[in-house]
Enzyme design. Structure first.
Site, PDB file in Angstrom:
ATOM      1  N   ARG A  89      46.670  54.045  37.860  1.00 19.15           N
ATOM      2  CA  ARG A  89      46.808  54.698  37.294  1.00 19.15           C
ATOM      3  C   ARG A  89      48.312  54.176  36.964  1.00 19.15           C
ATOM      4  O   ARG A  89      49.669  54.860  36.499  1.00 19.15           O
ATOM      5  CB  ARG A  89      47.194  56.203  37.647  1.00 19.15           C
ATOM      6  N   ARG A 128      37.173  71.489  27.742  1.00 20.65           N
ATOM      7  CA  ARG A 128      36.469  71.707  28.491  1.00 20.65           C
ATOM      8  C   ARG A 128      37.753  72.348  29.688  1.00 20.65           C
ATOM      9  O   ARG A 128      36.716  72.884  30.977  1.00 20.65           O
ATOM     10  CB  ARG A 128      37.404  70.065  30.313  1.00 20.65           C
ATOM     11  N   ARG A 134      39.942  74.523  34.480  1.00 21.81           N
ATOM     12  CA  ARG A 134      41.063  73.397  35.163  1.00 21.81           C
ATOM     13  C   ARG A 134      42.375  73.916  34.651  1.00 21.81           C
ATOM     14  O   ARG A 134      42.380  73.982  33.399  1.00 21.81           O
ATOM     15  CB  ARG A 134      40.877  72.165  34.684  1.00 21.81           C
ATOM     16  N   ARG A 146      49.979  65.073  29.646  1.00 23.75           N
ATOM     17  CA  ARG A 146      49.571  64.478  30.491  1.00 23.75           C
ATOM     18  C   ARG A 146      49.021  62.987  29.473  1.00 23.75           C
ATOM     19  O   ARG A 146      49.072  61.741  29.898  1.00 23.75           O
ATOM     20  CB  ARG A 146      48.514  65.157  31.205  1.00 23.75           C
TER      21      ARG A 146
HETATM   22  P1  AMP Z   1      42.302  63.154  36.929  1.00 21.11           P
HETATM   23  O1  AMP Z   1      40.223  64.544  37.363  1.00 21.11           O
HETATM   24  O2  AMP Z   1      41.182  61.482  36.498  1.00 21.11           O
HETATM   25  O3  AMP Z   1      42.099  64.091  35.041  1.00 21.11           O
HETATM   26  O4  AMP Z   1      43.113  63.755  37.614  1.00 21.11           O
HETATM   27  C1  AMP Z   1      43.505  64.848  37.475  1.00 21.11           C
HETATM   28  C2  AMP Z   1      44.680  64.678  37.789  1.00 21.11           C
HETATM   29  O5  AMP Z   1      45.037  63.967  39.990  1.00 21.11           O
HETATM   30  C3  AMP Z   1      45.894  63.942  37.283  1.00 21.11           C
HETATM   31  O6  AMP Z   1      46.601  64.554  36.590  1.00 21.11           O
HETATM   32  C4  AMP Z   1      46.843  63.747  38.239  1.00 21.11           C
HETATM   33  O7  AMP Z   1      48.084  64.650  38.619  1.00 21.11           O
HETATM   34  C5  AMP Z   1      46.287  63.799  39.847  1.00 21.11           C
HETATM   35  N1  AMP Z   1      45.280  61.965  39.764  1.00 21.11           N
HETATM   36  C6  AMP Z   1      44.531  62.187  40.176  1.00 21.11           C
HETATM   37  N2  AMP Z   1      43.808  60.163  39.633  1.00 21.11           N
HETATM   38  C7  AMP Z   1      45.440  60.151  40.369  1.00 21.11           C
HETATM   39  C8  AMP Z   1      46.039  59.038  40.433  1.00 21.11           C
HETATM   40  N3  AMP Z   1      45.344  57.773  40.773  1.00 21.11           N
HETATM   41  N4  AMP Z   1      47.453  58.622  40.717  1.00 21.11           N
HETATM   42  C9  AMP Z   1      47.705  59.632  40.295  1.00 21.11           C
HETATM   43  N5  AMP Z   1      47.423  60.122  40.488  1.00 21.11           N
HETATM   44  C10 AMP Z   1      46.224  61.295  40.422  1.00 21.11           C
END
Ligand code: AMP
Length: 190
Positions: A89, A128, A134, A146
């Site tokens: 990311r 969602r 969430r 985000r």
């Molecule tokens: P997601 O389920 O992929 O939408 O991730 C939810 C949250 O987890 C994100 O908003 C970040 O806070 C954290 N997160 C997930 N993957 C990463 C990553 N590769 N780098 C940094 N934060 C992450």
């Protein structure tokens, strides 16, 4: 081992499509978001650190994420393939991934970029929020943050993989099965 990356903004459909592809082609689905939520549930030290960032819609620091993924890559080295969902990311994460894979003579095969309009992202995330409960989806200011964080820190990763000729762009709007077929058609090793 084949390494695929599913890339896109929050709500782009990475998880939905990655799960389908993993089931059909016997690949391991690795979602850093799911891994972090699991660590929060188990109340591990890493989970407690991550929660502070995730609840606000910010990225968890690179060193925490890179350490966590490195352990997984080592463990998965002898499997058929892996889909990385939500990682890398940031540019430092992408560089760390390349360096880690190089140790094992491996490299990323394709980066599937699911391209989706901002309003569709917001609509999907609020839907969602009702289904998955969430916290980071249920507050519009956190959702907006985000998407801003994605635009500032994650979107630059697109040109990182474009330069390596690995980026495959797919329109991530419409029917789930139609998007899935477009993905299957552009992946080089399928
Ligand atoms: P997601 O389920 O992929 O939408 O991730 C939810 C949250 O987890 C994100 O908003 C970040 O806070 C954290 N997160 C997930 N993957 C990463 C990553 N590769 N780098 C940094 N934060 C992450």
């Amino acid at each position: 081992m084949k390494i695929l990356i599913f890339f896109g903004a929050p709500g782009a459909g990475k998880g939905t499509q990655a799960k389908k592809l993993a089931a059909k082609y016997n690949l391991t689905h690795l979602s850093t978001g799911d891994m972090l939520r699991e660590k929060i549930k188990q109340k591990t030290e890493l989970g407690l650190i991550a929660k502070k960032y995730m609840d606000k819609g910010n990225l968890v620091p690179d060193d925490v994420i890179i350490g966590m993924v490195r352990n997984f890559i080592t463990a998965l080295r002898n499997t058929d393939g892996v889909i990385l969902d939500g990682f890398p990311r940031t540019i430092p994460q992408a560089e760390a991934l390349d360096a880690e894979l190089k140790l094992y003579d491996l490299e990323v095969c394709d980066v599937v970029f699911l391209d989706v309009e901002k309003q569709t992202l917001i609509d999907r995330l609020s839907k969602r929020a009702e289904i998955e409960n969430r916290k980071d989806d249920s507050d519009i200011s956190i959702v907006e943050n985000r998407i801003n964080v994605y635009n500032q820190k994650t979107a630059p990763v697109i040109s990182y993989y474009e330069k390596q000729n690995k980026l495959k762009k797919v329109k991530g709007e419409g029917e789930i099965d139609d998007i899935f077929n477009s993905i299957v058609n552009i992946i080089s090793f399928l």
